[in-house]
Write an enzyme that holds these catalytic residues in place. Structure first.
Site, short mmCIF file in Angstrom:
data_model
loop_
_atom_site.label_atom_id
_atom_site.label_comp_id
_atom_site.label_asym_id
_atom_site.label_seq_id
_atom_site.Cartn_x
_atom_site.Cartn_y
_atom_site.Cartn_z
N GLN A 175 43.11 41.23 47.65
CA GLN A 175 42.10 41.33 48.97
C GLN A 175 42.68 41.88 49.89
O GLN A 175 41.47 42.22 50.70
CB GLN A 175 42.39 39.61 49.29
CG GLN A 175 41.77 38.58 48.35
CD GLN A 175 40.33 38.84 48.14
OE1 GLN A 175 39.54 39.32 48.94
NE2 GLN A 175 39.75 38.21 47.43
N SER A 195 42.41 45.48 42.84
CA SER A 195 41.24 45.51 41.81
C SER A 195 39.98 46.35 42.41
O SER A 195 39.63 46.07 43.62
CB SER A 195 40.92 44.05 41.67
OG SER A 195 39.85 43.77 40.73
N HIS A 197 36.69 45.65 41.91
CA HIS A 197 35.38 45.27 42.23
C HIS A 197 35.41 44.33 43.60
O HIS A 197 34.62 43.86 43.98
CB HIS A 197 35.00 44.16 41.07
CG HIS A 197 35.92 42.94 40.89
ND1 HIS A 197 35.40 41.64 41.50
CD2 HIS A 197 36.93 42.65 40.50
CE1 HIS A 197 36.22 40.76 41.26
NE2 HIS A 197 37.19 41.31 40.60
N THR A 233 42.13 52.27 25.31
CA THR A 233 41.43 53.70 25.91
C THR A 233 41.36 53.41 27.44
O THR A 233 40.27 52.58 27.75
CB THR A 233 40.57 54.15 25.10
OG1 THR A 233 40.79 54.11 23.71
CG2 THR A 233 39.83 55.28 25.45
N CYS A 321 38.18 32.33 40.14
CA CYS A 321 38.98 32.03 38.95
C CYS A 321 39.35 30.66 38.91
O CYS A 321 39.92 30.25 37.68
CB CYS A 321 40.40 32.70 39.04
SG CYS A 321 40.13 34.65 39.13
#
Length: 380
Positions: A175, A195, A197, A233, A321
């Protein structure tokens, strides 16, 4: 619809989308392949690694790209534990679900987990942290910024205490990255997770940093990707898009955070003027400017969220979540709320597209929801 759930996810920026498209067309090779197409993808990935390291004051050898914040948390914690003999871990009750759930698993495997308490603002006490350290303490995982109430922990001071006792320090910066300054060396951070996004980059992409001077052990033996850190990958176009989004948000961070702080102040004043039964949660100063956690006395957060949604305002009842579990917020319980009070929590989170007009619309929606709810209660 007015979007006020940026802490859950953000729309991809134009710059990030353009980078993804170009990278997917030109750098589609597997970066582990030995031919020239693989080599160009590897070169781009290495450039991204160097850029990200510079963003957090770290070294490129410590950067590992992952599928997001949760995987970064899992792999950082387990790879560090694989090199140490201690069995005691320190954390807090307000960590992200990925960390809380993983620590429950580790507890079943024989680790002792100590959750140091937070006060009613969501802050830990440094003296309690220091008293909790034992000879068996191997690692502490304490988030930088809370996703539900926005409280920021004093990471540099925490890191200094842990370093004094040779305890590894992991911090979840999902955050806070892109909003607050982060310097892994100055803040005594051994590992962190971020993260894409959350900062207008693609979903399914994140990064983990582990200080190259700290030993870590493979979680999946025989893995070749990311120098053995994770299998699979590498999503090179996604990583390039992530770095573009990060560059863009960092270039404008000071100005944008100032703008969001002004909107936050305006929003809170309007909420407080609306009713004394509306409580602003979290720390008033040491906080992320884009997150406003609120409890509305007598009204369940899920009701408020659904009614706001009917009126074209997208908000949340907490971490995405945990949505759907019909349980009160763990953060609310940790800061001292009773079970019923904790279920009255909703979160508004602001972003690049948020305007004063959006906040006015949200205030109007909340006022309407309260009046509607109160009329229903009075009729019964």
């Amino acid at each position: 619809m007015i979007y006020m759930d940026y802490a859950a996810t953000t729309p991809m920026s134009k710059e990030a989308l353009e980078t993804y498209t170009k990278a997917a067309e030109r750098y589609f090779g597997n970066e582990q392949s030995l031919h020239d197409i693989g080599g160009t993808a590897s070169s781009l990935l290495q450039s991204c690694r160097q850029t990200f390291a510079a963003m957090i004051g770290g070294k490129e050898q410590g950067v590992f790209f992952t599928s997001g914040g949760s995987e970064s948390n899992y792999l950082a914690i387990q790879s560090l534990l694989n090199t140490r003999n201690g069995t005691h871990i320190i954390t807090t009750p307000i960590e992200h679900a990925s960390i809380r759930n993983y620590f429950r698993l580790l507890q079943k495997q024989g680790y002792e987990i100590t959750e140091i308490p937070v006060d009613r603002f969501g802050m830990i006490q440094l003296e309690i942290l220091e008293r909790s350290i034992t000879k068996q303490t191997v690692l502490a995982s304490i988030q930088h910024g809370n996703s539900e109430i926005g409280t920021l922990q004093p990471i540099a001071e925490i890191g200094a205490i842990l370093q004094k006792y040779n305890v590894l320090f992991h911090t979840d910066c999902v955050q806070s990255f892109g909003k607050m300054p982060i310097d892994v060396e100055k803040m005594n951070i051994d590992s962190l997770s971020v993260s894409a996004h959350k900062i207008y980059g693609p979903k399914g992409v994140g990064a983990c940093y582990i200080n190259p001077q700290v030993r870590w052990g493979e979680v999946f033996p025989g893995t070749s990707h990311e120098r053995g850190f994770r299998p699979g990958t590498v999503n090179v176009p996604g990583v390039a898009s992530f770095i573009t989004a990060a560059q863009h948000i960092l270039q404008n961070r000071q100005e944008e955070m100032g703008r969001l702080q002004e909107l936050r102040t305006y929003f809170i004043k309007q909420l407080q003027a609306l009713s004394p039964e509306i409580q602003i949660e979290g720390h008033s100063i040491s906080c992320l400017p884009h997150i406003i956690g609120v409890t509305i006395k007598g009204i369940e957060g899920q009701y408020t969220m659904l009614e706001c949604n009917r009126r074209g305002i997208a908000i949340s009842t907490g971490s995405a979540c945990q949505i759907g579990k019909q349980e009160p917020s763990k953060t609310m319980l940790a800061i001292g709320k009773e079970h019923d009070e904790a279920k009255q929590y909703v979160r508004f989170s602001l972003g690049q597209q948020t305007t004063t007009e959006h906040i006015d619309a949200a205030i109007h929606a909340i006022a309407t929801v309260r009046n509607q709810f109160n009329r229903g209660v009075n009729r019964t």
